[in-house]
Design a protein around this motif. Structure first.
Motif, mmCIF file in Angstrom:
data_model
loop_
_atom_site.group_PDB
_atom_site.id
_atom_site.type_symbol
_atom_site.label_atom_id
_atom_site.label_comp_id
_atom_site.label_asym_id
_atom_site.label_seq_id
_atom_site.Cartn_x
_atom_site.Cartn_y
_atom_site.Cartn_z
ATOM 1 N N MET A 182 -54.405 24.514 0.992
ATOM 2 C CA MET A 182 -54.276 25.816 0.333
ATOM 3 C C MET A 182 -53.260 25.755 -0.804
ATOM 4 O O MET A 182 -53.020 26.749 -1.475
ATOM 5 N N LEU A 232 -50.825 31.757 -3.877
ATOM 6 C CA LEU A 232 -51.096 32.783 -2.866
ATOM 7 C C LEU A 232 -50.393 34.112 -3.107
ATOM 8 O O LEU A 232 -50.992 35.172 -2.870
ATOM 9 N N GLU A 290 -51.150 38.472 6.358
ATOM 10 C CA GLU A 290 -50.907 37.131 5.839
ATOM 11 C C GLU A 290 -49.482 37.039 5.303
ATOM 12 O O GLU A 290 -48.937 38.039 4.773
ATOM 13 N N MET A 331 -59.254 28.832 12.177
ATOM 14 C CA MET A 331 -57.928 29.074 11.622
ATOM 15 C C MET A 331 -56.860 28.759 12.672
ATOM 16 O O MET A 331 -56.829 29.350 13.735
ATOM 17 N N CYS A 358 -62.354 30.845 3.290
ATOM 18 C CA CYS A 358 -62.154 30.322 4.641
ATOM 19 C C CYS A 358 -63.510 29.919 5.199
ATOM 20 O O CYS A 358 -64.553 30.316 4.675
ATOM 21 N N CYS A 407 -52.792 36.124 -5.176
ATOM 22 C CA CYS A 407 -54.203 36.112 -4.810
ATOM 23 C C CYS A 407 -54.540 37.333 -3.959
ATOM 24 O O CYS A 407 -53.819 37.656 -3.009
ATOM 25 N N ASN A 454 -56.303 38.843 1.323
ATOM 26 C CA ASN A 454 -54.900 38.445 1.469
ATOM 27 C C ASN A 454 -54.081 39.721 1.687
ATOM 28 O O ASN A 454 -53.486 40.273 0.768
ATOM 29 N N TYR A 483 -58.853 34.758 -0.408
ATOM 30 C CA TYR A 483 -58.862 33.297 -0.285
ATOM 31 C C TYR A 483 -60.073 32.900 0.553
ATOM 32 O O TYR A 483 -60.555 33.668 1.386
ATOM 33 N N PRO A 539 -52.108 31.134 9.542
ATOM 34 C CA PRO A 539 -52.496 31.723 8.261
ATOM 35 C C PRO A 539 -52.651 30.668 7.170
ATOM 36 O O PRO A 539 -51.772 29.820 6.988
ATOM 37 N N TYR A 540 -53.796 30.686 6.507
ATOM 38 C CA TYR A 540 -54.143 29.774 5.416
ATOM 39 C C TYR A 540 -54.400 28.337 5.876
ATOM 40 O O TYR A 540 -54.655 27.466 5.059
ATOM 41 N N LYS A 541 -54.343 28.054 7.171
ATOM 42 C CA LYS A 541 -54.488 26.680 7.645
ATOM 43 C C LYS A 541 -55.672 26.585 8.601
ATOM 44 O O LYS A 541 -55.717 27.286 9.609
#
Length: 530
Positions: A309, A314, A340, A91, A322, A317, A335, A320, A94-96
């Motif tokens: 993503m 989001l 996040e 990661m 990962c 949600c 989440n 998620y 966040p989310y990436k």
């Protein structure tokens, strides 16, 4: 040191009465049950002799049993919750997620420790060594490395190109798909180039990984399994024997290495995990949607979650996905509000909700068989407690099936198909998947075959054991133990000249270009990991 000249190549190869060099050969994905069967059938004579004359055992991999964390844990002697590597991805924000590079491994590898103590080392084709860090010797970057990436720069280019130009491919290569054939070519050329370099550089420790077994087992496993849904798929007749043939080719590469270094050297053979059938492809995104944990945006693009993503709505949600390029393991994150940016789950309820959701996943049945989808579902705190445990997913799911998260196909589960011959994988393809145990073979002066195994060795045990054979103590960061049948065969030089330019691999501050990142992702997609 005493030296001798090999009959075939004319290159001087080291021999001595102390067990140096120590030659470590990784056979990516070598499976203990299949290795035993092929040994009985006479298909792997070199490995069979090494097993007979030395020590052989199944080798417990990491959790998850995947190449990224397993090879990293082998080289550092530390479990994933100490290395922080749980996947090929990490990661970034966040989310990436992005691909793991060498600088993300914040612990020294055992060859770094040996090099800093004055031993000359050579490393070739080892995963997650891109970009190459300085070593006391040479390093040729591995998965997803490129031929031009080595330390020192261009150290092996001429030898690699010469090896490529002189290769005589076996007949089985004619019917290999393009990616497997390319892997075989690279393996053969790298073995030749790296062993010649190791002799010229007078190395005390050589580490080389051979990839071909992993590639062909992912693709052709259904050809060996009569109960696989894809067993009757149309393949060239020769492809039915592709996996045993690949083991025979890998055995020949081990024999070639042994020709260069002789029986006076010490050898450690290992694999990062084993293999087994992967019969169904389970869409985790659809499962999460059915349970109300995930929503996707209207008209979400047909793409996999690790690529973007953006398909997820989001703010609506609870979970998620990962670390979702593990094929048979997949991570979920809650989440959580405040952790996040678009968090929805109240932090004070997160533990209770995660526990309940893990129980729901444990009860989930695969519709084609009625059997549980997951063989195990773990909360992070139940299996990880090390200093890098916070980088692990909140929930880790492990399955015999291939786990994907795509918005495209509608069914929860579909049979896995073999990729069309000569083409790359798609999300519902890959007929073989990882299993939790690989192999370990040790032979030569550094291995005392008269000492019995009292407990199953783990992959994290090999780095401290190899250091012990070199007369070095394992650093406190290593979780593994020194296996009782390893014995000291050398002492570090009194003057440890030739130290690396840096004593900590994580200090490499080279900026990873977007082009390098995209090259890495394309390479992994071609392998079917993405």
């Amino acid at each position: 040191m005493l030296r001798r000249q090999t009959k075939e190549s004319g290159i001087e190869a080291k021999t001595n009465n102390k067990g140096l060099p120590i030659v470590v050969i990784g056979l990516d994905g070598a499976d203990p049950a299949l290795t035993a069967r092929l040994s009985r059938e006479g298909r792997i004579p070199t490995l069979t002799r090494m097993m007979r004359e030395g020590v052989y055992s199944p080798l417990k991999s990491t959790v998850p049993f995947h190449s990224g964390p397993a090879w990293t844990s082998f080289s550092t002697g530390a479990a994933p919750d100490r290395t922080g590597i749980y996947s090929f991805s990490i990661m970034e924000a966040p989310y990436k997620f992005r691909h793991v590079f060498s600088r993300d491994v914040r612990l020294p590898r055992f060859w770094d420790i040996a090099g800093d103590s004055g031993y000359r080392v050579g490393v070739a084709n080892f995963p997650l060594t891109e970009p190459p860090c300085p070593v006391n010797g040479f390093l040729i970057a591995g998965l997803p490395g490129h031929e031009e990436h080595a330390y020192p720069p261009d150290v092996h280019r001429a030898k690699y190109e010469s090896a490529i130009n002189s290769l005589q491919l076996p007949d089985i290569a004619r019917v290999m798909d393009g990616h497997s054939k390319l892997t075989l070519i690279k393996d053969l050329a790298r073995v030749e180039a790296a062993t010649e370099l190791a002799c010229e550089h007078d190395v005390d420790l050589l580490v080389i990984v051979i990839d071909i077994l992993d590639r062909v087992q992912h693709r052709y496993w259904s050809a060996m399994d009569p109960e696989h849904p894809a067993h009757g798929a149309s393949l060239p007749p020769e492809a039915k024997d592709m996996i045993p043939a690949a083991y025979n080719l890998a055995d020949g590469m081990v024999a070639r290495i042994m020709e260069k270094f002789g029986d006076d050297a010490s050898y450690v053979i290992l694999s990062d995990h084993g293999f087994r059938s992967t019969k169904y492809c389970v869409n985790i995104l659809k499962l999460l949607m059915a349970k109300g944990a995930v929503r996707i945006k209207p008209a979400a693009p047909d793409q996999e979650i690790y690529e973007s993503m953006e398909v997820l709505d989001l703010p609506n949600c609870a979970m998620y996905t990962c670390h979702d390029n593990l094929t048979t393991a997949l991570g979920l994150n809650a989440n959580i509000r405040g952790r996040e940016p678009h968090g929805t789950m109240p932090p004070e309820k997160a533990d209770r909700l995660l526990y309940g959701f893990a129980k729901l996943l444990e009860d989930e049945k695969e519709p084609n068989t009625g059997q549980p989808v997951f063989e195990s579902v773990h909360l992070r705190q139940d299996i990880y407690s090390g200093p890098m445990a916070h980088l692990a997913p909140d929930i880790l799911m492990i399955s015999e099936h291939r786990l994907v998260s795509v918005p495209a196909f509608s069914e929860l589960s579909i049979p896995v198909e073999p990729p069309p011959f000569g083409q790359n994988f798609t999300v519902n393809q890959m007929t073989g998947g990882h299993a939790p145990r690989g192999i370990f073979i040790g032979c030569g002066p550094a291995v005392n075959r008269s000492v019995d195994l009292v407990s199953e060795p783990e992959i994290i045990d090999l780095a401290p054991s190899i250091l012990h054979a070199l007369g070095l103590s394992a650093p406190v960061e290593m979780d593994g133990r020194v296996l009782p049948f390893f014995r000291q065969v050398a002492s570090p030089p009194e003057d440890p000249g030739g130290r690396r330019e840096t004593s900590f691999p994580g200090d490499d501050t080279r900026e990873i270009s977007e082009e390098d990142k995209e090259k890495a992702m394309r390479h992994l997609r071609g392998m079917g990991y993405l």
